[in-house]
Design a protein around this motif. Structure first.
Motif, mmCIF file in Angstrom:
data_model
loop_
_atom_site.group_PDB
_atom_site.id
_atom_site.type_symbol
_atom_site.label_atom_id
_atom_site.label_comp_id
_atom_site.label_asym_id
_atom_site.label_seq_id
_atom_site.Cartn_x
_atom_site.Cartn_y
_atom_site.Cartn_z
ATOM 1 N N VAL A 87 0.877 -1.171 0.000
ATOM 2 C CA VAL A 87 0.000 0.000 0.000
ATOM 3 C C VAL A 87 0.916 1.223 0.000
ATOM 4 C CG1 VAL A 87 -1.864 -1.163 1.229
ATOM 5 C CG2 VAL A 87 -0.137 0.077 2.540
ATOM 6 N N PHE A 88 0.374 2.355 -0.410
ATOM 7 C CA PHE A 88 1.161 3.588 -0.345
ATOM 8 C C PHE A 88 1.034 4.111 1.074
ATOM 9 C CE2 PHE A 88 0.000 3.033 -4.784
ATOM 10 C CZ PHE A 88 1.245 3.101 -5.375
ATOM 11 N N LEU A 91 0.058 7.764 1.813
ATOM 12 C CA LEU A 91 -1.258 8.221 1.344
ATOM 13 C C LEU A 91 -2.323 7.684 2.284
ATOM 14 C CD1 LEU A 91 -1.025 7.649 -2.532
ATOM 15 C CD2 LEU A 91 -0.422 9.683 -1.193
ATOM 16 N N VAL A 93 -5.915 5.971 3.528
ATOM 17 C CA VAL A 93 -6.665 4.782 3.123
ATOM 18 C C VAL A 93 -7.556 5.122 1.919
ATOM 19 C CG1 VAL A 93 -8.527 3.231 3.884
ATOM 20 C CG2 VAL A 93 -6.575 3.720 5.411
ATOM 21 N N GLU A 95 -7.228 7.553 -0.274
ATOM 22 C CA GLU A 95 -6.435 7.810 -1.492
ATOM 23 C C GLU A 95 -5.960 6.503 -2.119
ATOM 24 O OE1 GLU A 95 -4.697 12.230 -0.244
ATOM 25 O OE2 GLU A 95 -3.634 10.429 0.404
ATOM 26 N N ASN A 96 -5.562 5.554 -1.272
ATOM 27 C CA ASN A 96 -5.143 4.248 -1.786
ATOM 28 C C ASN A 96 -6.284 3.591 -2.563
ATOM 29 O OD1 ASN A 96 -2.437 2.753 -1.002
ATOM 30 N ND2 ASN A 96 -2.859 4.245 0.626
ATOM 31 N N LEU A 99 -6.948 5.334 -5.876
ATOM 32 C CA LEU A 99 -5.893 5.062 -6.871
ATOM 33 C C LEU A 99 -6.182 3.777 -7.643
ATOM 34 C CD1 LEU A 99 -2.347 5.784 -5.438
ATOM 35 C CD2 LEU A 99 -3.373 6.626 -7.553
ATOM 36 N N ALA A 132 -2.140 5.037 5.231
ATOM 37 C CA ALA A 132 -2.307 3.584 5.180
ATOM 38 C C ALA A 132 -1.232 2.874 5.992
ATOM 39 C CB ALA A 132 -2.263 3.116 3.733
ATOM 40 N N GLN A 140 -3.688 -3.833 6.222
ATOM 41 C CA GLN A 140 -3.034 -3.386 4.982
ATOM 42 C C GLN A 140 -3.283 -4.380 3.846
ATOM 43 O OE1 GLN A 140 1.030 -1.998 5.192
ATOM 44 N NE2 GLN A 140 0.680 -1.018 7.156
ATOM 45 N N ALA A 144 -4.925 -3.593 0.407
ATOM 46 C CA ALA A 144 -4.234 -3.873 -0.860
ATOM 47 C C ALA A 144 -5.165 -4.641 -1.810
ATOM 48 C CB ALA A 144 -2.955 -4.667 -0.593
ATOM 49 N N ARG A 147 -8.003 -2.340 -2.942
ATOM 50 C CA ARG A 147 -7.514 -1.390 -3.941
ATOM 51 C C ARG A 147 -7.463 -2.040 -5.319
ATOM 52 N NH1 ARG A 147 -1.649 0.536 -3.072
ATOM 53 N NH2 ARG A 147 -1.322 -1.503 -3.995
#
Ligand code: ATP
Length: 234
Positions: A87-88, A91, A93, A95-96, A99, A132, A140, A144, A147
């Protein structure tokens, strides 16, 4: 849905995958197992377009995607959740999650999907505006996978979803993966945690030292302790 024919992946002088052929049918959950360094990650990296195939072909829904850019494979519905819950971390949660939907042009559908994952994993709603990186390992991993699903894939490649997670969390992750299969998603799951993966898989492949050593029903692997020991060390 996915067919790999005679795949070879090399890093300089090291050949990580040699002459691997496998297939995943629509709606199937297929496990790709094998010890450390067997070439599992390299195989799915080639399928998702993150590393080039030195030889062989990758067909997705009948189309040769071997030379198609990684991003365009996502557009075609082929998405990967990489190893290590990438995850980024800086950034949020939210925003992840957004994305993951970057390639989509249907804001309504994106909002609906976002709501669905926040409903499914309440912790993602609670931590929506937080980085995140503050989530636990299991959280996470949920993020992931969510996302990846935000791109609305037809097929998901999952690399070691259970890596480094506590047993109860692993069970939750696999229950979630089983639910995705029931919803009709096609899945190729790379795992070292063979027993968990085999409980949910329709079929399994075992790799070792870059080549395929077994393909068939998961039951045969669970029953045949010799085979499990030989290739998975379990
Ligand atoms: P793991 O479970 O440890 O990820 P794996 O089955 O996924 O194992 P790969 O990660 O595909 O195996 O690695 C296969 C072989 O390729 C190993 O010998 C590894 O050291 C090598 N390898 C992987 N990535 C690279 C790279 N970027 N550069 C050089 N060699 C690599």
């Amino acid at each position: 849905m996915l067919t790999i024919e005679g795949l070879r992946v090399s890093y300089g002088a090291i050949t990580a995958v040699r002459d691997v052929s496998l297939s995943v049918g629509e709606g199937e959950l297929v496990a790709l197992l094998g010890p450390n360094g067997a070439g599992k990650t390299s195989t799915i990296a080639a399928v998702s377009g993150l590393v080039p195939a030195q030889a062989g072909r990758i067909l997705f829904n009948g189309e040769d995607v071997t030379r198609v850019q990684a991003e365009d494979r996502i557009r075609r519905g082929l998405t990967v959740t990489p190893e290590g819950r990438r995850v980024f971390a800086n950034l949020t949660v939210g925003e992840n999650l957004r994305l993951g939907a970057a390639i989509r042009r249907d804001p309504r559908g994106v909002a609906d999907d976002l709501e669905r994952f926040l409903e499914l994993f309440p912790v993602l709603r609670e931590r929506y505006a937080q980085p995140a990186g503050t989530l636990s390992g299991g959280e996470q991993q949920m993020l992931a996978i969510s996302r990846s699903l935000m791109s609305r894939p037809k097929m998901l490649l999952l690399d070691e979803p259970s890596l480094g997670l506590a047993p109860q969390i692993v069970a939750r992750i696999f229950d979630f993966i089983g639910g995705l299969k029931r919803e009709g998603l096609t899945l190729l799951v790379v795992e070292q945690n063979a027993e968990q993966a085999l409980r949910f898989a329709d079929r399994a492949y075992v790799m070792s030292s870059g080549t395929l050593r077994y393909s068939g029903p998961p039951g045969d692997l669970l029953d045949d302790h010799g085979l499990l020991k030989l290739y998975i060390g379990g």
